[in-house]
Scaffold this motif. Structure first.
Motif, short mmCIF file in Angstrom:
data_model
loop_
_atom_site.label_atom_id
_atom_site.label_comp_id
_atom_site.label_asym_id
_atom_site.label_seq_id
_atom_site.Cartn_x
_atom_site.Cartn_y
_atom_site.Cartn_z
N TYR A 61 0.85 -1.19 0.00
CA TYR A 61 0.00 0.00 0.00
C TYR A 61 0.88 1.23 0.00
O TYR A 61 1.93 1.26 0.65
CB TYR A 61 -0.87 0.05 1.26
N GLY A 62 0.44 2.25 -0.70
CA GLY A 62 1.15 3.53 -0.69
C GLY A 62 0.16 4.67 -0.73
O GLY A 62 -0.90 4.57 -1.37
N ILE A 63 0.50 5.74 -0.03
CA ILE A 63 -0.35 6.93 -0.03
C ILE A 63 0.41 8.05 -0.73
O ILE A 63 1.59 8.29 -0.47
CB ILE A 63 -0.72 7.36 1.41
N SER A 64 -0.31 8.72 -1.62
CA SER A 64 0.22 9.90 -2.29
C SER A 64 -0.92 10.90 -2.38
O SER A 64 -1.96 10.59 -3.00
CB SER A 64 0.74 9.56 -3.68
N GLY A 65 -0.77 12.04 -1.75
CA GLY A 65 -1.86 13.02 -1.72
C GLY A 65 -3.08 12.42 -1.06
O GLY A 65 -2.99 11.90 0.04
N ASN A 66 -4.21 12.45 -1.76
CA ASN A 66 -5.44 11.90 -1.19
C ASN A 66 -5.76 10.50 -1.73
O ASN A 66 -6.85 9.99 -1.54
CB ASN A 66 -6.63 12.83 -1.46
N MET A 67 -4.78 9.87 -2.37
CA MET A 67 -5.01 8.56 -2.99
C MET A 67 -4.29 7.45 -2.22
O MET A 67 -3.15 7.61 -1.81
CB MET A 67 -4.50 8.56 -4.43
N LEU A 68 -5.00 6.32 -2.07
CA LEU A 68 -4.41 5.10 -1.54
C LEU A 68 -4.23 4.15 -2.73
O LEU A 68 -5.20 3.83 -3.41
CB LEU A 68 -5.31 4.44 -0.49
N TYR A 69 -2.99 3.75 -2.98
CA TYR A 69 -2.66 2.83 -4.07
C TYR A 69 -2.40 1.46 -3.46
O TYR A 69 -1.76 1.36 -2.42
CB TYR A 69 -1.43 3.31 -4.83
N THR A 70 -2.87 0.41 -4.13
CA THR A 70 -2.81 -0.94 -3.61
C THR A 70 -2.44 -1.91 -4.72
O THR A 70 -3.00 -1.84 -5.80
CB THR A 70 -4.21 -1.32 -3.05
N VAL A 71 -1.49 -2.83 -4.41
CA VAL A 71 -1.18 -3.90 -5.35
C VAL A 71 -1.10 -5.20 -4.56
O VAL A 71 -0.25 -5.38 -3.70
CB VAL A 71 0.15 -3.65 -6.10
N SER A 72 -2.05 -6.12 -4.87
CA SER A 72 -2.05 -7.45 -4.27
C SER A 72 -1.58 -8.44 -5.32
O SER A 72 -1.25 -8.06 -6.44
CB SER A 72 -3.46 -7.81 -3.78
N ARG A 73 -1.58 -9.72 -4.96
CA ARG A 73 -1.21 -10.75 -5.95
C ARG A 73 -2.24 -10.80 -7.08
O ARG A 73 -1.94 -11.21 -8.19
CB ARG A 73 -1.14 -12.12 -5.30
N LYS A 74 -3.48 -10.43 -6.79
CA LYS A 74 -4.56 -10.57 -7.76
C LYS A 74 -4.82 -9.31 -8.58
O LYS A 74 -5.10 -9.40 -9.77
CB LYS A 74 -5.85 -10.97 -7.05
N ASN A 75 -4.79 -8.16 -7.95
CA ASN A 75 -5.24 -6.92 -8.61
C ASN A 75 -4.48 -5.70 -8.09
O ASN A 75 -3.76 -5.77 -7.09
CB ASN A 75 -6.73 -6.69 -8.33
N SER A 76 -4.73 -4.60 -8.77
CA SER A 76 -4.27 -3.30 -8.27
C SER A 76 -5.49 -2.39 -8.17
O SER A 76 -6.46 -2.55 -8.92
CB SER A 76 -3.21 -2.71 -9.20
N TYR A 77 -5.43 -1.48 -7.22
CA TYR A 77 -6.57 -0.59 -6.94
C TYR A 77 -6.06 0.81 -6.63
O TYR A 77 -4.95 0.98 -6.13
CB TYR A 77 -7.35 -1.07 -5.70
#
Length: 132
Positions: free
Chosen positions: A63-79
């Motif tokens: 997980y990473g936060i940049s500004g007001n966004m939470l970015y996510t990368v799992s084994r299955k997907n990214s969000y």
């Protein structure tokens, strides 16, 4: 932060890395940066995405936060989640870790961060959402 090593070292320094060893953590954030190569992150952590039970989740997730966004990368997907659109952000201590719940209009995201510093992660999410 914009390298896998920086993202992992940040999560390790603040013990929000789900006890992930360095090699696995850097590999996780390498995948993460392949999805989001142009983003500069201010906060990172590791957990289990869409956690429902010990056997029902999307696996170890960066997980990473940049500004007001939470970015996510799992084994299955990214969000990508716009935290301004989050209706509530809560944390709850359970038997097998701390569960963070992010409630959006159309979905609820549950993240298990183990026994990391839930207050630190919660504070970062709330600050980025403008709800602190």
């Amino acid at each position: 932060m914009n390298t896998a090593t920086e993202l992992y070292q940040f999560s390790k320094k603040y013990q929000i890395n789900y006890n992930t060893k360095e090699q696995k953590g850097i590999e996780l954030f390498d995948r993460f940066l392949k999805e989001y190569p142009k983003v500069n992150f201010s906060f990172s952590f590791i957990g289990f995405h869409q956690y429902k039970s010990f056997k029902n989740h999307e696996g170890l997730t960066g997980y990473g936060i940049s500004g007001n966004m939470l970015y996510t990368v799992s084994r299955k997907n990214s969000y990508q989640y716009n935290l301004y659109q989050c209706k509530s952000i809560t944390g709850q201590k359970k038997m097998n870790g701390i569960y963070l719940t992010l409630e959006f209009e159309k979905e609820t995201v549950i993240i298990n961060i183990g026994f990391a510093d839930g207050d630190l992660v919660l504070a970062a999410l709330k600050q980025s959402s403008g709800k602190d």
